[in-house]
Design a protein around this motif. Structure first.
Motif, PDB file in Angstrom:
ATOM      1  N   SER A   1      54.202 119.360  29.569  1.00 47.89           N
ATOM      2  CA  SER A   1      53.943 118.231  29.809  1.00 47.89           C
ATOM      3  C   SER A   1      53.784 117.385  28.447  1.00 47.89           C
ATOM      4  O   SER A   1      53.897 116.330  28.399  1.00 47.89           O
ATOM      5  CB  SER A   1      52.912 117.967  30.831  1.00 47.89           C
ATOM      6  OG  SER A   1      51.588 118.376  30.576  1.00 47.89           O
ATOM      7  N   LEU A   2      52.789 118.225  27.764  1.00 45.40           N
ATOM      8  CA  LEU A   2      52.658 117.620  26.355  1.00 45.40           C
ATOM      9  C   LEU A   2      54.042 117.415  25.460  1.00 45.40           C
ATOM     10  O   LEU A   2      54.269 116.436  25.033  1.00 45.40           O
ATOM     11  CB  LEU A   2      51.627 118.451  25.641  1.00 45.40           C
ATOM     12  CG  LEU A   2      51.058 117.964  24.399  1.00 45.40           C
ATOM     13  CD1 LEU A   2      50.370 116.500  24.629  1.00 45.40           C
ATOM     14  CD2 LEU A   2      49.930 118.954  23.863  1.00 45.40           C
ATOM     15  N   ALA A   3      54.715 118.310  25.453  1.00 49.00           N
ATOM     16  CA  ALA A   3      56.161 118.292  24.820  1.00 49.00           C
ATOM     17  C   ALA A   3      56.784 117.349  25.650  1.00 49.00           C
ATOM     18  O   ALA A   3      57.474 116.480  24.944  1.00 49.00           O
ATOM     19  CB  ALA A   3      56.822 119.822  24.841  1.00 49.00           C
ATOM     20  N   TYR A   4      56.973 117.227  26.721  1.00 50.45           N
ATOM     21  CA  TYR A   4      57.832 116.135  27.608  1.00 50.45           C
ATOM     22  C   TYR A   4      57.266 114.757  27.171  1.00 50.45           C
ATOM     23  O   TYR A   4      58.148 113.952  26.905  1.00 50.45           O
ATOM     24  CB  TYR A   4      58.002 116.566  29.188  1.00 50.45           C
ATOM     25  CG  TYR A   4      58.706 115.574  29.924  1.00 50.45           C
ATOM     26  CD1 TYR A   4      60.192 115.951  29.808  1.00 50.45           C
ATOM     27  CD2 TYR A   4      58.299 114.312  29.998  1.00 50.45           C
ATOM     28  CE1 TYR A   4      61.018 114.962  30.609  1.00 50.45           C
ATOM     29  CE2 TYR A   4      59.175 113.552  30.851  1.00 50.45           C
ATOM     30  CZ  TYR A   4      60.528 113.782  31.201  1.00 50.45           C
ATOM     31  OH  TYR A   4      61.333 112.955  31.766  1.00 50.45           O
ATOM     32  N   ALA A   5      55.939 114.781  27.171  1.00 46.15           N
ATOM     33  CA  ALA A   5      55.499 113.487  27.081  1.00 46.15           C
ATOM     34  C   ALA A   5      55.667 112.893  25.626  1.00 46.15           C
ATOM     35  O   ALA A   5      55.950 111.739  25.312  1.00 46.15           O
ATOM     36  CB  ALA A   5      54.030 113.378  27.305  1.00 46.15           C
ATOM     37  N   LEU A   6      55.677 113.974  24.884  1.00 49.77           N
ATOM     38  CA  LEU A   6      55.961 113.533  23.365  1.00 49.77           C
ATOM     39  C   LEU A   6      57.460 113.093  23.161  1.00 49.77           C
ATOM     40  O   LEU A   6      57.646 112.122  22.259  1.00 49.77           O
ATOM     41  CB  LEU A   6      55.647 114.729  22.217  1.00 49.77           C
ATOM     42  CG  LEU A   6      54.101 115.106  22.055  1.00 49.77           C
ATOM     43  CD1 LEU A   6      53.909 116.422  21.543  1.00 49.77           C
ATOM     44  CD2 LEU A   6      53.429 113.744  21.415  1.00 49.77           C
TER      45      LEU A   6
ATOM     46  N   ALA B   1      48.061 126.465  31.432  1.00 48.71           N
ATOM     47  CA  ALA B   1      48.528 126.126  30.106  1.00 48.71           C
ATOM     48  C   ALA B   1      49.807 126.058  29.755  1.00 48.71           C
ATOM     49  O   ALA B   1      49.961 125.278  28.990  1.00 48.71           O
ATOM     50  CB  ALA B   1      47.869 127.613  29.338  1.00 48.71           C
ATOM     51  N   GLU B   2      50.570 126.745  30.583  1.00 43.44           N
ATOM     52  CA  GLU B   2      52.150 126.571  30.632  1.00 43.44           C
ATOM     53  C   GLU B   2      52.328 124.997  30.807  1.00 43.44           C
ATOM     54  O   GLU B   2      53.338 124.485  30.457  1.00 43.44           O
ATOM     55  CB  GLU B   2      52.760 127.546  31.552  1.00 43.44           C
ATOM     56  CG  GLU B   2      53.449 128.610  30.828  1.00 43.44           C
ATOM     57  CD  GLU B   2      53.803 129.727  31.599  1.00 43.44           C
ATOM     58  OE1 GLU B   2      54.077 129.672  32.776  1.00 43.44           O
ATOM     59  OE2 GLU B   2      53.420 131.105  31.127  1.00 43.44           O
ATOM     60  N   ARG B   3      51.920 124.537  32.018  1.00 38.51           N
ATOM     61  CA  ARG B   3      51.891 123.264  32.418  1.00 38.51           C
ATOM     62  C   ARG B   3      51.486 122.322  31.337  1.00 38.51           C
ATOM     63  O   ARG B   3      52.130 121.163  31.038  1.00 38.51           O
ATOM     64  CB  ARG B   3      50.984 122.905  33.575  1.00 38.51           C
ATOM     65  CG  ARG B   3      51.630 121.818  34.792  1.00 38.51           C
ATOM     66  CD  ARG B   3      50.913 121.324  35.539  1.00 38.51           C
ATOM     67  NE  ARG B   3      51.109 120.043  35.920  1.00 38.51           N
ATOM     68  CZ  ARG B   3      49.962 119.460  36.601  1.00 38.51           C
ATOM     69  NH1 ARG B   3      48.865 120.239  36.992  1.00 38.51           N
ATOM     70  NH2 ARG B   3      50.180 118.154  36.624  1.00 38.51           N
ATOM     71  N   LEU B   4      50.322 122.406  30.621  1.00 36.20           N
ATOM     72  CA  LEU B   4      49.893 121.487  29.535  1.00 36.20           C
ATOM     73  C   LEU B   4      50.905 121.679  28.435  1.00 36.20           C
ATOM     74  O   LEU B   4      51.066 120.672  27.978  1.00 36.20           O
ATOM     75  CB  LEU B   4      48.348 122.164  29.122  1.00 36.20           C
ATOM     76  CG  LEU B   4      47.858 121.344  27.804  1.00 36.20           C
ATOM     77  CD1 LEU B   4      47.867 119.909  28.125  1.00 36.20           C
ATOM     78  CD2 LEU B   4      46.545 121.850  27.682  1.00 36.20           C
ATOM     79  N   ALA B   5      51.188 122.749  28.190  1.00 40.37           N
ATOM     80  CA  ALA B   5      52.192 122.806  26.984  1.00 40.37           C
ATOM     81  C   ALA B   5      53.465 122.228  27.330  1.00 40.37           C
ATOM     82  O   ALA B   5      54.244 121.396  26.445  1.00 40.37           O
ATOM     83  CB  ALA B   5      52.734 124.393  26.629  1.00 40.37           C
TER      84      ALA B   5
ATOM     85  N   HIS C   1      59.328 111.795  25.605  1.00 43.40           N
ATOM     86  CA  HIS C   1      59.772 110.719  26.349  1.00 43.40           C
ATOM     87  C   HIS C   1      58.821 109.239  26.378  1.00 43.40           C
ATOM     88  O   HIS C   1      59.249 108.313  26.892  1.00 43.40           O
ATOM     89  CB  HIS C   1      59.875 111.155  27.811  1.00 43.40           C
ATOM     90  CG  HIS C   1      61.083 112.107  28.110  1.00 43.40           C
ATOM     91  ND1 HIS C   1      60.969 113.486  27.506  1.00 43.40           N
ATOM     92  CD2 HIS C   1      62.182 111.769  28.442  1.00 43.40           C
ATOM     93  CE1 HIS C   1      62.049 114.048  27.808  1.00 43.40           C
ATOM     94  NE2 HIS C   1      62.835 113.081  28.246  1.00 43.40           N
ATOM     95  N   ILE C   2      57.441 109.286  26.042  1.00 45.20           N
ATOM     96  CA  ILE C   2      56.823 108.347  26.099  1.00 45.20           C
ATOM     97  C   ILE C   2      56.778 107.576  24.881  1.00 45.20           C
ATOM     98  O   ILE C   2      56.685 108.053  23.933  1.00 45.20           O
ATOM     99  CB  ILE C   2      55.201 108.602  26.586  1.00 45.20           C
ATOM    100  CG1 ILE C   2      55.187 109.470  28.017  1.00 45.20           C
ATOM    101  CG2 ILE C   2      54.308 107.453  26.632  1.00 45.20           C
ATOM    102  CD1 ILE C   2      53.975 109.714  28.697  1.00 45.20           C
TER     103      ILE C   2
ATOM    104  N   GLU D   1      58.366 105.245  29.651  1.00 53.20           N
ATOM    105  CA  GLU D   1      59.520 105.828  29.263  1.00 53.20           C
ATOM    106  C   GLU D   1      60.669 105.155  29.103  1.00 53.20           C
ATOM    107  O   GLU D   1      61.968 105.719  28.869  1.00 53.20           O
ATOM    108  CB  GLU D   1      59.645 107.073  30.528  1.00 53.20           C
ATOM    109  CG  GLU D   1      58.658 108.033  30.562  1.00 53.20           C
ATOM    110  CD  GLU D   1      58.842 109.095  31.537  1.00 53.20           C
ATOM    111  OE1 GLU D   1      59.779 109.562  31.494  1.00 53.20           O
ATOM    112  OE2 GLU D   1      57.743 109.431  32.309  1.00 53.20           O
TER     113      GLU D   1
END
Ligand SMILES: [Zn+2]
Ligand SMILES: [Zn+2]
Lengths: 199, 199
Positions: B46-51, B40-44, B53-54, B65
């Motif tokens: 990676s989602l924030a990072y993707a939003l 769950a932590e990884r999902l939160a 940077h992608i 990116e």
């Protein structure tokens, strides 16, 4: 040519969700990045918030943001009754059936040896301790009437035998193989009303 | 007795994922909080990072990116060829088939009037501009052979007609109704090889 790393990370991270394989993880990632930035931001932040704030109630083991949940703190419940359910959704069904005014213990699962879920994983030691607080007089077993739910109820009744507690099982008013979540309130209320002593 | 608010929020937020209804959102939330905090932590994150940077490549519209993605920056591609695909996964299939060395434009969808997806939503204005950079000589339409994919190819071929460009369609070597993602590399390579001029 390769997919950007942070996209790979996201797709991989989505696979921690139950029932989500590589194909649907990819579809979810594309959807979030392409069509629902707002939803994705909300998901990331609510997930982070929930991880930081939701814990298990020290008395009933249900999810809560407090040490002791609202229901366990209530003065209006019958502190002599302890109902054991598998999941938080089952507790909600019990409450919606308006048939029970006692306390709860939420197992957060059921015994399932094949999945590696034994007495320790569903915190039966804590249940035994909780049931012996000196106030509880009856433990109402309201696990599902599935094979695993029945085995769990049987196991708990053995654990709690000879401790001066009345151990009851909600009546088999539910269809065999039925789950609490999928039953109507009336049937569930009837099953609680007809609970029988089993040890 | 009610579910904690932040748990409600999480369950609600999970419903932004495609194909996730109230029941499976609840199951996912319980699973994450109960059994997979690390996931769950990884999902939160990676989602924030993707939003953050992608973004979409300014040339091909694929996820990246950077302003311009690695493939579009490559000197080894044939800049006179532009292949139009529906989704990033289709581009990956094309690359894996080793049958094409040109550039791409990723629609991130296909025309679908019933879903409210028109020419604007799949950025056909940007495709038209991209195709007229003065270097592109042939546009290879590699949308799916579904009803919507075919309609999209037809619409694009009309848009790009009379602009001095060769417009081709990958051969109907794919089964009717078939999708690029689900075809083997050999069949896809054959379809590219047999592409025919359509306008
Ligand atoms: Zn509690
Ligand atoms: Zn690009």
């Amino acid at each position: 040519m390769k997919t950007p790393t942070s996209l790979d990370d996201l797709i991989d991270a989505l696979r921690c969700l139950p029932g989500v394989g590589p194909r649907s993880a990819q579809r979810m990632a594309y959807h979030l990045l392409q069509r629902d930035h707002a939803g994705a931001e909300r998901l990331a932040s609510s997930l982070a918030y929930a991880l930081g704030h939701i814990r298990h109630c020290e008395k009933c083991n249900n999810f809560t943001e407090d040490m002791i949940c609202e229901l366990c703190r209530s003065q209006r419940r019958d502190a002599a009754l302890l109902c054991v359910v598998e999941m938080p959704a089952d507790l909600l069904m019990m409450e919606q059936a308006h048939c029970y005014q006692g306390m709860y213990f939420v197992l957060m699962g059921r015994l399932s040896p094949l999945d590696g879920i034994g007495p320790r994983e569903i915190h039966l030691d804590r249940l035994v301790k909780r049931a012996q607080d000196g106030v509880i007089r009856e433990v109402v077993l309201a696990t599902n009437f599935t094979v695993e739910g029945e085995a769990t109820a049987h196991y708990i009744s053995e654990l709690l035998s000879n401790k001066g507690l009345k151990i009851t099982r909600i009546a088999r008013g539910l269809p065999v193989g039925g789950e609490l979540e999928h039953v109507d309130s009336g049937t569930l209320a009837q099953a609680v009303f007809e609970r029988r002593e089993i040890s």
